[in-house]
Structure formats: C-alpha cells, structure tokens
Design a protein around this motif. Structure first.
Motif, PDB file in Angstrom:
ATOM      1  N   ARG A  10      -4.932   0.033   5.439  1.00 56.65           N
ATOM      2  CA  ARG A  10      -3.727   0.870   5.592  1.00 56.65           C
ATOM      3  C   ARG A  10      -3.864   2.192   4.573  1.00 56.65           C
ATOM      4  NH1 ARG A  10       0.793  -3.609   5.653  1.00 56.65           N
ATOM      5  NH2 ARG A  10      -0.318  -4.890   7.568  1.00 56.65           N
ATOM      6  N   MET A  11      -4.736   2.136   3.606  1.00 55.26           N
ATOM      7  CA  MET A  11      -4.691   3.339   2.680  1.00 55.26           C
ATOM      8  C   MET A  11      -4.981   4.496   3.435  1.00 55.26           C
ATOM      9  SD  MET A  11      -4.502   3.963  -0.461  1.00 55.26           S
ATOM     10  CE  MET A  11      -4.415   2.500  -1.310  1.00 55.26           C
ATOM     11  N   LEU A  12      -5.856   5.049   4.207  1.00 52.53           N
ATOM     12  CA  LEU A  12      -5.784   6.376   4.441  1.00 52.53           C
ATOM     13  C   LEU A  12      -4.615   6.883   5.368  1.00 52.53           C
ATOM     14  CD1 LEU A  12      -9.699   7.171   4.962  1.00 52.53           C
ATOM     15  CD2 LEU A  12      -8.019   7.580   2.974  1.00 52.53           C
ATOM     16  N   PRO A  13      -4.298   6.003   6.364  1.00 53.83           N
ATOM     17  CA  PRO A  13      -3.039   6.369   7.172  1.00 53.83           C
ATOM     18  C   PRO A  13      -1.921   6.687   6.214  1.00 53.83           C
ATOM     19  CG  PRO A  13      -4.197   4.428   8.343  1.00 53.83           C
ATOM     20  CD  PRO A  13      -4.861   4.888   6.921  1.00 53.83           C
ATOM     21  N   VAL A  14      -1.531   5.752   5.205  1.00 51.64           N
ATOM     22  CA  VAL A  14      -0.296   5.917   4.340  1.00 51.64           C
ATOM     23  C   VAL A  14      -0.589   7.129   3.508  1.00 51.64           C
ATOM     24  CG1 VAL A  14       0.605   5.038   2.052  1.00 51.64           C
ATOM     25  CG2 VAL A  14       0.245   3.464   4.147  1.00 51.64           C
ATOM     26  N   VAL A  15      -1.766   7.560   2.932  1.00 50.01           N
ATOM     27  CA  VAL A  15      -1.938   8.873   2.084  1.00 50.01           C
ATOM     28  C   VAL A  15      -1.671  10.102   3.186  1.00 50.01           C
ATOM     29  CG1 VAL A  15      -3.747  10.348   1.173  1.00 50.01           C
ATOM     30  CG2 VAL A  15      -3.766   7.932   0.589  1.00 50.01           C
ATOM     31  N   ARG A  16      -2.082   9.853   4.272  1.00 53.26           N
ATOM     32  CA  ARG A  16      -1.908  11.018   5.391  1.00 53.26           C
ATOM     33  C   ARG A  16      -0.517  11.012   5.606  1.00 53.26           C
ATOM     34  NH1 ARG A  16      -6.183   9.063   8.757  1.00 53.26           N
ATOM     35  NH2 ARG A  16      -8.055   9.970   7.793  1.00 53.26           N
ATOM     36  N   ALA A  17       0.172  10.197   5.897  1.00 50.51           N
ATOM     37  CA  ALA A  17       1.586  10.064   6.135  1.00 50.51           C
ATOM     38  C   ALA A  17       2.383  10.709   4.827  1.00 50.51           C
ATOM     39  CB  ALA A  17       2.166   8.821   6.382  1.00 50.51           C
ATOM     40  N   ALA A  18       1.903  10.219   3.551  1.00 54.29           N
ATOM     41  CA  ALA A  18       2.854  10.903   2.362  1.00 54.29           C
ATOM     42  C   ALA A  18       2.604  12.438   2.368  1.00 54.29           C
ATOM     43  CB  ALA A  18       2.141  10.172   1.126  1.00 54.29           C
ATOM     44  N   VAL A  19       1.384  13.157   2.663  1.00 56.88           N
ATOM     45  CA  VAL A  19       0.944  14.530   2.718  1.00 56.88           C
ATOM     46  C   VAL A  19       1.759  15.075   3.789  1.00 56.88           C
ATOM     47  CG1 VAL A  19      -0.631  16.161   2.775  1.00 56.88           C
ATOM     48  CG2 VAL A  19      -1.156  14.050   1.359  1.00 56.88           C
ATOM     49  N   GLN A  78       9.736  21.205 -14.455  1.00 52.17           N
ATOM     50  CA  GLN A  78      10.416  20.541 -15.576  1.00 52.17           C
ATOM     51  C   GLN A  78      10.699  19.062 -15.258  1.00 52.17           C
ATOM     52  OE1 GLN A  78      10.500  22.548 -18.076  1.00 52.17           O
ATOM     53  NE2 GLN A  78       9.927  24.357 -16.828  1.00 52.17           N
ATOM     54  N   ALA A  79      10.812  18.594 -14.179  1.00 51.67           N
ATOM     55  CA  ALA A  79      11.210  17.206 -13.917  1.00 51.67           C
ATOM     56  C   ALA A  79      10.566  16.980 -12.547  1.00 51.67           C
ATOM     57  CB  ALA A  79      12.738  17.209 -13.784  1.00 51.67           C
ATOM     58  N   PRO A  80      10.336  15.621 -12.513  1.00 50.71           N
ATOM     59  CA  PRO A  80       9.797  14.907 -11.310  1.00 50.71           C
ATOM     60  C   PRO A  80      10.764  14.693 -10.114  1.00 50.71           C
ATOM     61  CG  PRO A  80      10.374  13.231 -12.648  1.00 50.71           C
ATOM     62  CD  PRO A  80      10.732  14.541 -13.324  1.00 50.71           C
ATOM     63  N   ALA A  81      10.068  15.661  -8.988  1.00 49.93           N
ATOM     64  CA  ALA A  81      10.898  15.739  -7.670  1.00 49.93           C
ATOM     65  C   ALA A  81      10.170  14.965  -6.789  1.00 49.93           C
ATOM     66  CB  ALA A  81      11.379  17.113  -7.374  1.00 49.93           C
ATOM     67  N   VAL A  82      10.360  13.915  -5.922  1.00 47.86           N
ATOM     68  CA  VAL A  82       9.815  13.328  -5.060  1.00 47.86           C
ATOM     69  C   VAL A  82       9.997  13.794  -3.626  1.00 47.86           C
ATOM     70  CG1 VAL A  82       9.644  10.740  -4.051  1.00 47.86           C
ATOM     71  CG2 VAL A  82      10.688  11.063  -6.314  1.00 47.86           C
ATOM     72  N   ARG A  83       8.788  14.446  -3.158  1.00 46.04           N
ATOM     73  CA  ARG A  83       8.880  15.008  -1.921  1.00 46.04           C
ATOM     74  C   ARG A  83       8.499  14.049  -0.680  1.00 46.04           C
ATOM     75  NH1 ARG A  83       7.005  20.806  -2.513  1.00 46.04           N
ATOM     76  NH2 ARG A  83       6.824  20.665  -0.127  1.00 46.04           N
ATOM     77  N   SER A  84       7.822  13.027  -0.921  1.00 51.25           N
ATOM     78  CA  SER A  84       7.529  12.009  -0.131  1.00 51.25           C
ATOM     79  C   SER A  84       7.302  10.643  -0.866  1.00 51.25           C
ATOM     80  CB  SER A  84       6.647  12.289   0.982  1.00 51.25           C
ATOM     81  OG  SER A  84       5.176  12.126   0.283  1.00 51.25           O
ATOM     82  N   SER A  85       7.504   9.485  -0.081  1.00 52.26           N
ATOM     83  CA  SER A  85       7.273   8.100  -0.692  1.00 52.26           C
ATOM     84  C   SER A  85       7.108   7.331   0.425  1.00 52.26           C
ATOM     85  CB  SER A  85       8.514   7.705  -1.540  1.00 52.26           C
ATOM     86  OG  SER A  85       8.027   6.475  -2.076  1.00 52.26           O
ATOM     87  N   VAL A  86       5.968   6.766   0.869  1.00 53.23           N
ATOM     88  CA  VAL A  86       5.831   5.981   1.785  1.00 53.23           C
ATOM     89  C   VAL A  86       5.081   4.649   1.438  1.00 53.23           C
ATOM     90  CG1 VAL A  86       4.095   5.682   3.850  1.00 53.23           C
ATOM     91  CG2 VAL A  86       5.023   7.845   3.427  1.00 53.23           C
ATOM     92  N   THR A 120       0.732  -1.120  -0.053  1.00 49.80           N
ATOM     93  CA  THR A 120      -0.190   0.052   0.106  1.00 49.80           C
ATOM     94  C   THR A 120       0.924   1.268  -0.082  1.00 49.80           C
ATOM     95  OG1 THR A 120      -1.412  -1.295   1.406  1.00 49.80           O
ATOM     96  CG2 THR A 120      -1.882   1.147   1.164  1.00 49.80           C
ATOM     97  N   ALA A 121       1.069   2.056  -1.078  1.00 45.89           N
ATOM     98  CA  ALA A 121       1.943   3.101  -1.052  1.00 45.89           C
ATOM     99  C   ALA A 121       1.163   4.455  -1.447  1.00 45.89           C
ATOM    100  CB  ALA A 121       2.825   2.693  -2.116  1.00 45.89           C
ATOM    101  N   ALA A 122       1.677   5.473  -1.048  1.00 48.59           N
ATOM    102  CA  ALA A 122       1.584   6.954  -1.432  1.00 48.59           C
ATOM    103  C   ALA A 122       2.591   7.971  -1.523  1.00 48.59           C
ATOM    104  CB  ALA A 122       0.360   7.427  -0.443  1.00 48.59           C
ATOM    105  N   SER A 123       2.701   8.576  -2.637  1.00 49.61           N
ATOM    106  CA  SER A 123       3.557   9.438  -2.816  1.00 49.61           C
ATOM    107  C   SER A 123       3.300  10.863  -3.107  1.00 49.61           C
ATOM    108  CB  SER A 123       4.749   8.895  -3.584  1.00 49.61           C
ATOM    109  OG  SER A 123       5.591   9.846  -4.157  1.00 49.61           O
ATOM    110  N   ILE A 124       4.015  12.027  -2.828  1.00 46.60           N
ATOM    111  CA  ILE A 124       3.979  13.202  -3.392  1.00 46.60           C
ATOM    112  C   ILE A 124       4.956  13.711  -4.285  1.00 46.60           C
ATOM    113  CG2 ILE A 124       3.884  15.778  -2.948  1.00 46.60           C
ATOM    114  CD1 ILE A 124       1.296  14.334  -1.560  1.00 46.60           C
ATOM    115  N   VAL A 125       4.630  13.816  -5.626  1.00 46.61           N
ATOM    116  CA  VAL A 125       5.693  14.280  -6.412  1.00 46.61           C
ATOM    117  C   VAL A 125       5.460  15.852  -7.077  1.00 46.61           C
ATOM    118  CG1 VAL A 125       6.722  13.704  -8.983  1.00 46.61           C
ATOM    119  CG2 VAL A 125       6.275  12.085  -7.231  1.00 46.61           C
ATOM    120  N   GLU A 126       6.308  16.619  -7.120  1.00 45.23           N
ATOM    121  CA  GLU A 126       6.268  17.889  -7.553  1.00 45.23           C
ATOM    122  C   GLU A 126       6.962  17.955  -9.053  1.00 45.23           C
ATOM    123  OE1 GLU A 126       7.729  20.914  -4.831  1.00 45.23           O
ATOM    124  OE2 GLU A 126       7.118  22.377  -6.222  1.00 45.23           O
ATOM    125  N   PHE A 127       6.185  18.455  -9.889  1.00 44.87           N
ATOM    126  CA  PHE A 127       6.607  18.310 -11.346  1.00 44.87           C
ATOM    127  C   PHE A 127       6.523  19.725 -11.825  1.00 44.87           C
ATOM    128  CE2 PHE A 127       6.564  17.312 -15.733  1.00 44.87           C
ATOM    129  CZ  PHE A 127       7.103  15.971 -15.760  1.00 44.87           C
TER     130      PHE A 127
END
Ligand code: KG4
Ligand code: ZN
Length: 357
Positions: free
Chosen positions: A56-65, A22-30, A13-20
């Motif tokens: 696990r989905m909602l705790p993982v999303v909250r942690a990534a954010v 010009q290129a993809p920068a990973v801000r978090s990956s849980v 179960t995974a969630a991540s924030i990527v800021e895009f």
C-alpha cells in the motif's frame, strides 16, 4: 516548507502533506487501515502488517501528494516515523522514505511516533503554550511527558505492563466485541452503570508516575469467567468453584462502564501526581487513539480546568495513527536547528523498536 510524512509503525499505512510556515497546515492526510486483515486474529499479526504496508505504501504516498494538489517535485523534505513499532513494518516506511529522499534530493528526518502523537493537537491549530504536561494514551503506549517544547520532551512515566488501549482491546475481546475494541467498549459502556463493579485502580508506589493496567484487565476477566480454582493446600478443604452469573447485555454494559471508569481514574491519578514535575505548567497536551474516547476527553477537560491550564487534545481525526502528526513534527524538528543523531537523519536513518526517552 512542504513536508511529506510517512507512517507505518503498526497497522495503518499513512502519508500526509503538511505545509509549515508559522504553523503546521495539513494539506492532505491519507490513512489505509489494515483492521480488516487482522480482525480474524483478534490483534495485529506483524508479518501480515509488513506485507500490507509494502503493497500500500506507494499508492498511499501518491494519493497524499495528489490530494494536496502537488507533484513530487514540490516536496521540500520527508519525515518518517522510524521508532517505536513493529520493526518489519517500520522498515517499509523507512525504506520508502529513503528512496524518495535520495531520488528527489531533499532532506529526510526520523520522527518518534509517540512524540508525534503529542504533536497532533498542534495540527491546523494555534501554537501550543509550553511548558506542558504531555499524555500519550494509545494501543502501544501510556506515557507521561514533561515538555519544554514540541521537540524537547522528557518521558517521566510509562506503563510497566499493558498500554491502556491494549486493555480496552483485551476487555473488548473478553466481552466478545470486535477489534480494535476501544470504540466498541466505549459504545457499550454508554448503556452501563459505571459503579456496578469496583475494579482496581492501580497506584503502584505512592510517588510512581508509571501505569499498570494488567491487574484491571485480570479483574475484568475474573468477573466474566470466574476465578480459577485455588491451588490445593495440604490440610485445607478445596475452595468451591466460583459461580459467575450468566452474561446478559446489561451485565456486559456494566462491566464495560466500570472498566472504563477505573481506566480513567488511573489516568487522572497519575496526571495529578505528575503535574508538579512541570512548573510552571501552561497546558496539558494529549494524543493517541484512546484520546478519541469521549468520557476520557471530558475527564481531561475537567482536570485541565481544575488546574487552570489549557487542554490541547488531538482532534478526533488525528487521535489514531496518521502521518500528518509525523510530517508536522518532522517539519518542526527540521526548523528547530537541533542536531540529529546519525540514526535519525538521512540515509543512515534506522528503524528502531523502542521509543526515545
Ligand atoms: O494511536 P493508535 O492508533 O495506535 C497506537 O499507536 O497504538 O491507538 C489505537 C488504540 C487501540 O487500542 C484502540 O482500541 C484505541 O486506540 N481506541 C480507543 C478508542 N478509539 C481507539 N480506546 C478507547 N475509546 C475509543 N473511542
Ligand atoms: Zn500510535
């Protein structure tokens, strides 16, 4: 563009924030792995997997954010792995993504999990030089792609039976190692002689770009347990039972190393056959859990050097399933201006068991 990626196709179960920009920068990956839940069964149990995703989905999303230092209102878009995978598992991610997209009023895009593995090598790195030959080697897939860009890909080869990671996992089980077996086979192989056994390298027809790993797996099984008795044929004396030497630590390491050599040789053979299908080819793009294997990484580097192309292989942390690759490819898809099928976008997005072609 700040994108939340969600992944639930199998047993992570995974969630991540990527800021895009010009290129993809990973801000978090849980990543919340379920390996412990499936270990006693020697493989992933679909019903257990989907229940664990739901918990696990909602705790993982909250942690990534929160690890990205953001709040939900900062999100510009949501990307979700919606194919291929276990449908019950995919549905948990797709439902969560739809609910978030609807409540936040941001676009939702579906991403093919296998194509996302190919995108993993672009995360936090310089842009990839296309056209590329793409290789995904994972627990569920062994596929070769002709890639014009991250979003324009054509699958030109696939496995006709087991995926290479599945073969690693089954050989691990035969050798009494735990699940997932790939990393354990790799560790054991380091102590073995990779020429101790001449396991078969599947070729299929002379021009085939497809893989087959079931023959290799069976050859390993026979080396461990012996061949089954031959069928009794009228008028022929029965074949004597095969005596298999007792399993010792060194025999087991030799089997692991010889298996790994044959698996690597099969991958290189099909890449060699495929390279002319992408011209002019600038890079070899590789992703998937098995790409974490050091012997394979080294062999792919040699292949790329021989052909004078760049190797773009996913960094170790993004080889196995993760949501950063989903968020990154989702951002790319949204920025590409490509048209989407209804099944890939917004609230009509659907979970599908098969991969896009
Ligand atoms: O990409 P992934 O996390 O899941 C799928 O999309 O299938 O890949 C998991 C697979 C498992 O079969 C695992 O045994 C294999 O990747 N794997 C490895 C290694 N690390 C993971 N196989 C060989 N060597 C490794 N070091
Ligand atoms: Zn995967």
């Amino acid at each position: 563009m700040i994108v939340l990626g969600i992944e639930s196709s199998c047993d992570e179960t995974a969630a991540s924030i990527v800021e895009f920009n010009q290129a993809p920068a990973v801000r978090s990956s849980v990543v919340a792995t379920q390996h412990d839940l499936h270990a006693e069964y020697g493989g992933v149990v679909p019903e257990i997997a989907s229940r664990a995703h739901a918990e696990r989905m909602l705790p993982v999303v909250r942690a990534a954010v929160s690890e990205a230092g953001l709040s939900m209102s900062d999100l510009d878009a949501i990307a979700v792995g919606h194919r291929p995978g276990l449908v019950g598992s995919l549905l948990v991610g797709v439902s969560a993504a739809k609910a978030l997209s609807w409540s936040l009023g941001v676009p939702l895009v579906g991403v093919d999990h296998v194509q996302a593995h190919l995108y993993a090598s672009a995360l936090d790195q310089d842009p990839i030089d296309y056209p590329s030959l793409g290789l995904v080697i994972s627990g569920g897939h062994s596929s070769i792609y002709a890639m014009q860009s991250a979003t324009r890909t054509e699958r030109i080869g696939a496995t006709i039976d087991d995926a290479v990671g599945e073969a690693f996992d089954k050989v691990a089980a035969m050798l009494g190692l735990g699940h997932p077996g790939g990393p354990q086979v790799e560790r054991l192989a380091a102590d073995g002689n990779d020429h101790a056994f001449d396991f078969p390298i599947s070729r299929l027809s002379p021009s085939s770009l497809d893989f087959s790993f079931s023959g290799l797996k069976t050859a390993v099984l026979y080396e461990i347990k012996g061949r089954p008795p031959a069928r009794k044929l009228a008028g022929k004396p029965p074949r004597p039972p095969q005596v298999v030497p007792p399993m010792t630590p060194s025999r087991s390491a030799d089997i692991a190393a010889s298996f790994q050599r044959a698996a690597v040789a099969a991958i290189l053979l099909k890449l060699t056959r495929s390279i002319d299908h992408v011209q002019p080819v600038k890079s070899l793009v590789v992703g998937g859990g098995v790409a974490a294997n050091q012997t394979i990484r080294q062999a792919l580097q040699e292949f790329a050097d021989t052909h004078g192309i760049q190797l773009r292989i996913a960094p170790m942390k993004f080889c196995v399933d993760n949501a950063a690759m989903i968020a990154g490819l989702g951002a790319c898809r949204l920025q590409s201006g490509d048209d989407f099928e209804p099944s890939e976008f917004g609230l009509s997005l659907t979970a599908l068991p098969t991969s896009a072609s």
